[in-house]
Enzyme design. Sequence first.
Site, PDB file in Angstrom:
ATOM      1  N   TYR A   1      -3.560   3.674   2.204  1.00 47.69           N
ATOM      2  CA  TYR A   1      -3.636   3.980   3.633  1.00 47.69           C
ATOM      3  C   TYR A   1      -4.852   4.851   3.947  1.00 47.69           C
ATOM      4  O   TYR A   1      -5.455   4.735   5.015  1.00 47.69           O
ATOM      5  CB  TYR A   1      -2.347   4.684   4.068  1.00 47.69           C
ATOM      6  CG  TYR A   1      -2.348   5.121   5.511  1.00 47.69           C
ATOM      7  CD1 TYR A   1      -2.171   4.190   6.544  1.00 47.69           C
ATOM      8  CD2 TYR A   1      -2.521   6.462   5.866  1.00 47.69           C
ATOM      9  CE1 TYR A   1      -2.174   4.584   7.871  1.00 47.69           C
ATOM     10  CE2 TYR A   1      -2.522   6.864   7.191  1.00 47.69           C
ATOM     11  CZ  TYR A   1      -2.344   5.924   8.191  1.00 47.69           C
ATOM     12  OH  TYR A   1      -2.348   6.316   9.506  1.00 47.69           O
TER      13      TYR A   1
ATOM     14  N   TYR B   1       0.837  -1.200   0.000  1.00 46.60           N
ATOM     15  CA  TYR B   1       0.000   0.000   0.000  1.00 46.60           C
ATOM     16  C   TYR B   1       0.868   1.246   0.000  1.00 46.60           C
ATOM     17  O   TYR B   1       2.028   1.220   0.402  1.00 46.60           O
ATOM     18  CB  TYR B   1      -0.952   0.013   1.201  1.00 46.60           C
ATOM     19  CG  TYR B   1      -0.324   0.353   2.539  1.00 46.60           C
ATOM     20  CD1 TYR B   1      -0.315   1.665   3.015  1.00 46.60           C
ATOM     21  CD2 TYR B   1       0.235  -0.625   3.349  1.00 46.60           C
ATOM     22  CE1 TYR B   1       0.239   1.985   4.240  1.00 46.60           C
ATOM     23  CE2 TYR B   1       0.785  -0.320   4.577  1.00 46.60           C
ATOM     24  CZ  TYR B   1       0.790   0.989   5.023  1.00 46.60           C
ATOM     25  OH  TYR B   1       1.344   1.298   6.243  1.00 46.60           O
ATOM     26  N   CYS B   2       0.275   2.340  -0.484  1.00 48.88           N
ATOM     27  CA  CYS B   2       0.870   3.665  -0.346  1.00 48.88           C
ATOM     28  C   CYS B   2      -0.232   4.592   0.158  1.00 48.88           C
ATOM     29  O   CYS B   2      -1.131   4.137   0.858  1.00 48.88           O
ATOM     30  CB  CYS B   2       1.517   4.139  -1.641  1.00 48.88           C
ATOM     31  SG  CYS B   2       0.426   4.202  -3.089  1.00 48.88           S
ATOM     32  N   TRP B   3      -0.180   5.868  -0.163  1.00 54.66           N
ATOM     33  CA  TRP B   3      -1.153   6.805   0.425  1.00 54.66           C
ATOM     34  C   TRP B   3      -2.570   6.571  -0.082  1.00 54.66           C
ATOM     35  O   TRP B   3      -3.496   6.399   0.694  1.00 54.66           O
ATOM     36  CB  TRP B   3      -0.705   8.236   0.150  1.00 54.66           C
ATOM     37  CG  TRP B   3      -1.730   9.301   0.429  1.00 54.66           C
ATOM     38  CD1 TRP B   3      -2.189  10.255  -0.423  1.00 54.66           C
ATOM     39  CD2 TRP B   3      -2.430   9.539   1.665  1.00 54.66           C
ATOM     40  NE1 TRP B   3      -3.116  11.064   0.179  1.00 54.66           N
ATOM     41  CE2 TRP B   3      -3.292  10.644   1.480  1.00 54.66           C
ATOM     42  CE3 TRP B   3      -2.426   8.907   2.910  1.00 54.66           C
ATOM     43  CZ2 TRP B   3      -4.137  11.133   2.474  1.00 54.66           C
ATOM     44  CZ3 TRP B   3      -3.265   9.402   3.902  1.00 54.66           C
ATOM     45  CH2 TRP B   3      -4.099  10.501   3.690  1.00 54.66           C
TER      46      TRP B   3
ATOM     47  N   SER C   1       2.460   2.147  -5.021  1.00 54.14           N
ATOM     48  CA  SER C   1       2.145   0.737  -4.770  1.00 54.14           C
ATOM     49  C   SER C   1       1.876   0.009  -6.081  1.00 54.14           C
ATOM     50  O   SER C   1       2.247  -1.159  -6.239  1.00 54.14           O
ATOM     51  CB  SER C   1       0.955   0.607  -3.833  1.00 54.14           C
ATOM     52  OG  SER C   1      -0.187   1.269  -4.342  1.00 54.14           O
TER      53      SER C   1
END
Length: 225
Positions: free
Chosen positions: A102, A73-75, A81
């Site tokens: 996230y 995952y990323c933001w 990601s």
Amino acid sequence: MRSPKEYAHAHIPGAINLPLFSDDERAILGTLYKKEGQRAAIRLGVKLVGPKLEALMLDAEKHLQSSDYFKIYCWRGGMRSGFVCFFLQFLGYKTLQLQGGYKSFRRAILNGFSHPFHFFVLGGMTGSGKTEILHELAGLGEQVIDLEGIARHRGSSYGYMDAAQQPSNEQFENELGMALRKQDLTLPIWIEDESRMIGNCVIPNGLFQAMQQAPLVVVDCPIEE
């Protein structure tokens, strides 16, 4: 796949960070994206990532066997990601990308605090052994949430636990939310009587209201004890 500063502030509990960009690089990319658009940011991102691919591959291989899934995952579940999922799939790994990133995880955590909870609140004077009683209850199979343990703080009189730094309030909420998600909400949950703040950590409003309305069990022992 978040920058070191993003991860240090708050993350999904248990996540291992393999940052694609440094804090400075992420700031530069964000500014470029706003000023010149996605294509310009992607081109710079490729230039920055290229020399790091071997290190990323080696770091990833330290953590999982080839038969395992990388959950990434990323933001917002976007380019960072997505790129790493593609790269690891190219290397023969299986990947799962968190849709919404996230940001979607945070939304789920915050929404979770509005659930109806069936609490028993354990109260009593400081030093009366409430935390020890909670641990004994857990050992007997009862559902227990240790707020002071999650906040890494001993409460009003004793303060920080063994000089451990408290998590950010956001990380406190993440860990508390994940602990609650492991409970059966149809059954009672034991929790210690706390004020709204535990050190620098703030109990979420919905959860605190549920605690205020719950039955209170008071530990009463002599001051000498």
